[in-house]
Design an enzyme around this catalytic site. Structure first.
Site, PDB file in Angstrom:
ATOM      1  N   HIS A 185      26.627 -11.963   1.545  1.00 52.65           N
ATOM      2  CA  HIS A 185      26.957 -12.279   0.146  1.00 52.65           C
ATOM      3  C   HIS A 185      26.358 -11.261  -0.822  1.00 52.65           C
ATOM      4  O   HIS A 185      26.798 -11.170  -1.960  1.00 52.65           O
ATOM      5  CB  HIS A 185      26.609 -13.736  -0.203  1.00 52.65           C
ATOM      6  CG  HIS A 185      25.163 -14.032  -0.489  1.00 52.65           C
ATOM      7  ND1 HIS A 185      24.308 -14.581   0.438  1.00 52.65           N
ATOM      8  CD2 HIS A 185      24.427 -13.892  -1.618  1.00 52.65           C
ATOM      9  CE1 HIS A 185      23.123 -14.759  -0.113  1.00 52.65           C
ATOM     10  NE2 HIS A 185      23.163 -14.361  -1.361  1.00 52.65           N
TER      11      HIS A 185
ATOM     12  N   ASP B 130      25.137 -14.671   7.658  1.00 49.78           N
ATOM     13  CA  ASP B 130      25.166 -14.036   6.334  1.00 49.78           C
ATOM     14  C   ASP B 130      24.474 -12.662   6.335  1.00 49.78           C
ATOM     15  O   ASP B 130      23.396 -12.498   5.778  1.00 49.78           O
ATOM     16  CB  ASP B 130      24.497 -14.989   5.326  1.00 49.78           C
ATOM     17  CG  ASP B 130      24.849 -14.638   3.893  1.00 49.78           C
ATOM     18  OD1 ASP B 130      25.312 -13.519   3.651  1.00 49.78           O
ATOM     19  OD2 ASP B 130      24.643 -15.504   3.015  1.00 49.78           O
TER      20      ASP B 130
ATOM     21  N   SER C 104      17.461 -13.185  -1.467  1.00 50.34           N
ATOM     22  CA  SER C 104      18.528 -13.054  -0.483  1.00 50.34           C
ATOM     23  C   SER C 104      18.486 -11.675   0.134  1.00 50.34           C
ATOM     24  O   SER C 104      18.394 -10.677  -0.577  1.00 50.34           O
ATOM     25  CB  SER C 104      19.882 -13.288  -1.129  1.00 50.34           C
ATOM     26  OG  SER C 104      20.174 -14.641  -1.100  1.00 50.34           O
TER      27      SER C 104
END
Ligand code: ARG
Ligand code: ASP
Length: 711
Positions: free
Chosen positions: A86, A223, A646
């Site tokens: 992402h 991810d 992230s």
């Protein structure tokens, strides 16, 4: 003798209570020596100098700020970088077309020449950080006004920044206020601009579970995506050039394939974006009672409209997938946040703390600080509400935003002749119409502005709005006018715009809508909020210091760390399950079995690639299995993280890479405001799943060969 014994016991109990204290905190790497004993006690085997050093290569040299708000880490001596899917999503999407849909099918460069450049994407290494409080406040005397202080801080900071970036290529620096300006730190970065896409799994792996599973545990999302940093021949930053060569990092992570078990020490090294752990109860009350619920309500309406149209058409589903994900991400987080704040009784607890603080402060240096903050919040609240509302309604409409962007392509020269930046406009036009569906936008406009009409107090509505509402009699009729008459609904006409058409663009009803609100905001709202926020800042500076003195002198055990501000931090904790509700307990790790349990070709979010099904059927797992012969996928731990973390490396006791951080559990999303060690968990991808995908699904063994794997 007896006496020393007692003292010793007291010290030991203190240390004990220290060591069992929550895994809360985002610590400054340069001050990590203050935490290293605690980290070692919890299992870490390295020294402070291994984490951060300006004398030798340390782990910090293997961590980067990726783009504008993610983290990445170096995993090979040749500049190979790992981050989240992402985080690389925008780049993967930009390289995608109907013929090469890398979002859908994934992308793997099979050699260096196939790696794809990404203009506009950069990564930054932290060269060093330094406490510059004294230098920043040089010339400041108590008794000066806040305006004077702001000016002094700015001038001194600018001087420090130019000094720090004088020599060396690609250097940039910032001075950041910590603890509401009680402390200032200089951060010097080296920024690399040639960052190429190396690989990404298909979204059915990299975004597996989509928004359904987002913010949730158990999770099975792969991810991750991979990039490579390029440098000039001297290993210095340079703009993209085909002559650039892979960057040679001072340090890169060795990858542990040894696996992860409950109780294991974990350490997250990354760039958390924003937390507000020391705010007054009024700020939390506003978020809990008004801010979050209003925003959630408005986004629910907006998402319902998007979802309806997306379900009807494959084309629209793709067009709005990224927009929908962005709207849904915060929408879902806020819901968890409100629940968490309530469950923890945060407002009440903060009020109790404030009462005790007030009693203690009475007659002393911090007398009246809490009351001052209360008073400012009272004055600020209607404005905060208006700004929140504006952001979620007026600026949530697409056509007006696009119209003002095109208006921004007009430039008036000294000679008063108008120029038009054709190239910039062409880029905006391509991007906008590719992903625009007018019926969604118009319906969103109607829904949002009807809420605005209903819920915005009259004295917070601009005259422009009131006039239009009176003129058209309803939001529907006004929307009809804008969406039938705006030139921006006609792509062909917009493509033909040139310098002569400025008046058409400025007078367009879509342009007018957003600029009228913008003008009102900058004249009626911004001056007030700016002033109140400055007052608040000043009061918080005292309150923050007051909280520290209060806790220290009253022997309230509390370890202070500066709120996150997108600077490099260390968070540490351990792998651990949790109980989100009565009668429920979640294990700390997930496996490929869970992917197969969720797999469903009928449901977009759970439709995995056939390749993965085949591998599962044949149990063709290679060397990437756990002790049960299964493929591990994700795990959770007690590290304190937030947005920006992230892509952060998850590091084990030996300093090796065991995972990639990408999310938090829903019940723990209040951790930006209040951390509950029983509930707050960060979610990471198990590095063995990454290696498994590269090896078995992507057949990109050449990448594995670059890495250093240890057991
Ligand atoms: N919740 C994660 C974060 O805050 C991941 C968001 C991206 N994924 C998504 N399905 N929208 O950024
Ligand atoms: N998913 C978040 C990010 O993109 C991480 C988090 O909020 O926990 O940074």
């Amino acid at each position: 003798m007896k006496h020393t014994r007692l003292v010793l016991i007291a010290v030991l109990t203190m240390m004990f209570s220290w060591s069992v204290r929550a895994d809360e905190g985002m610590w400054l790497p340069s001050l990590i020596s203050q935490r290293i004993a605690d980290m070692q006690e919890k299992g870490f085997k390295l020294e402070a100098e291994d984490i951060y050093s300006i004398n030798q290569a340390s782990l910090k040299d293997a961590v980067v700020l990726f783009g504008r708000g993610c983290t990445g880490e170096l995993i090979s001596p040749e500049g190979l970088l790992l981050t989240n899917h992402h985080c690389g999503y925008a780049q993967i999407q930009k390289h995608s077309s109907v013929e090469h849909d890398y979002l859908k099918d994934g992308f793997w460069a099979m050699n260096r020449s196939e790696e794809l450049p990404n203009p506009g994407l950069s990564v930054s290494f932290l060269e060093r950080m330094e406490d510059v409080t004294d230098k920043v406040l040089e010339g400041y005397e108590p008794g000066m006004t806040e305006d004077q202080r702001v000016w002094i801080v700015r001038e001194n900071s600018n001087a420090l920044i130019s000094e720090a970036t004088k020599e060396g290529k690609g250097l940039r620096a910032t001075v950041e206020a910590l603890y509401y300006g009680n402390q200032y730190f200089l951060f010097v970065y080296r920024q690399y601009e040639d960052v190429r896409l190396v690989g990404a799994p298909p979204s059915s792996i990299g975004k597996f579970g989509g928004d359904t599973d987002n913010w949730m545990w158990p999770r099975h999302t792969g991810d991750f995506s991979m990039f490579r940093i390029y440098a000039d021949k001297d290993n210095n930053p340079a703009p993209y050039s085909k002559d650039n060569v892979p960057y040679k990092p001072k340090k890169y992570f060795h990858i542990s394939t040894g696996g992860v078990r409950e109780g294991d020490f974990t350490f997250i090294y990354g760039f958390p974006g924003r937390t507000q752990e020391y705010v007054h109860s009024e700020a939390v009350r506003y978020i809990e009672e008004t801010g979050d619920p209003q925003k959630i309500h408005l986004r629910t309406l907006r998402l319902n409209i998007m979802n309806k149209y997306q379900a009807e058409s494959q084309k629209v589903r793709i067009q709005y997938s990224s927009k929908n994900a962005n709207v849904a991400n915060a929408w879902k987080k806020w819901q968890g946040e409100v629940k968490g704040i309530r469950k923890m009784n945060t407002v009440r607890n903060k009020q109790d703390f404030e009462s005790a603080f007030k009693r203690w402060a009475s007659g002393g240096e911090f007398d009246g600080v809490v009351e001052k903050i209360e008073d400012i919040y009272k004055r600020l609240e209607p404005y905060s509400y208006a700004v929140d509302y504006l952001n979620e309604t007026v600026t949530a409409t697409e056509l007006p935003k696009f119209a003002t962007e095109i208006a921004g392509c007009y430039m008036i020269g000294l000679d008063n002749l108008v120029g038009f930046d054709q190239e910039k406009a062409a880029g905006l036009i391509d991007a906008f119409y590719k992903d625009y569906h007018l019926p969604i936008d118009k319906e969103v406009f109607i829904a949002m502005m009807n809420e605005y009409e209903k819920n915005m107090p009259e004295d917070f509505k601009p005259q422009y709005y009131k006039d239009k509402y009176a003129e058209f009699g309803s939001i529907e009729a006004w929307a009809e006018h804008i969406y039938s008459n705006s030139i921006f609904t006609d792509e062909q006409k917009v493509r033909e715009l040139d310098a002569e058409d400025m008046q058409i663009v400025l007078g367009d009803p879509a342009t007018e809508f957003l600029s009228a609100f913008g003008l009102w905001y900058s004249t009626e709202i911004l001056p007030v909020t700016r002033k109140l926020n400055q007052e608040l800042q000043l009061a918080y500076r005292d309150y923050m210091r007051g909280q520290m003195v209060y806790c220290r002198t009253q022997r309230i055990p509390k370890d202070f760390y500066p709120d996150a501000n997108l600077t490099l931090r260390v968070a540490y904790g351990h792998v651990k399950g949790y109980s989100p509700a009565d009668g429920t307990y979640y294990l700390p790790s997930s496996t490929i079995t869970g992917i197969m349990e969720k797999d469903n070709p009928e449901v977009f979010d759970y439709n995995i690639p056939q390749r993965l099904r085949d591998i599962y059927a044949e149990k063709d797992y290679g060397r990437w299995t756990d002790e049960n012969g299964n493929i591990p996928v994700c795990f959770i731990a007690t590290n304190h993280t937030t947005g920006g973390n992230s892509g952060s490396p998850v590091i084990n006791a030996d300093g090796n890479l065991i995972g990639v951080n990408f999310d938090r559990v829903w019940e723990g999303t209040m951790s930006d405001i209040v951390f509950d060690p029983d509930i707050c968990r960060n979610i990471s991808l198990d590095i063995r799943y990454v290696l498994f995908i590269i090896d078995k699904v992507a057949d990109a063994d050449h990448l594995l060969e670059e890495m250093t794997l240890v057991d």
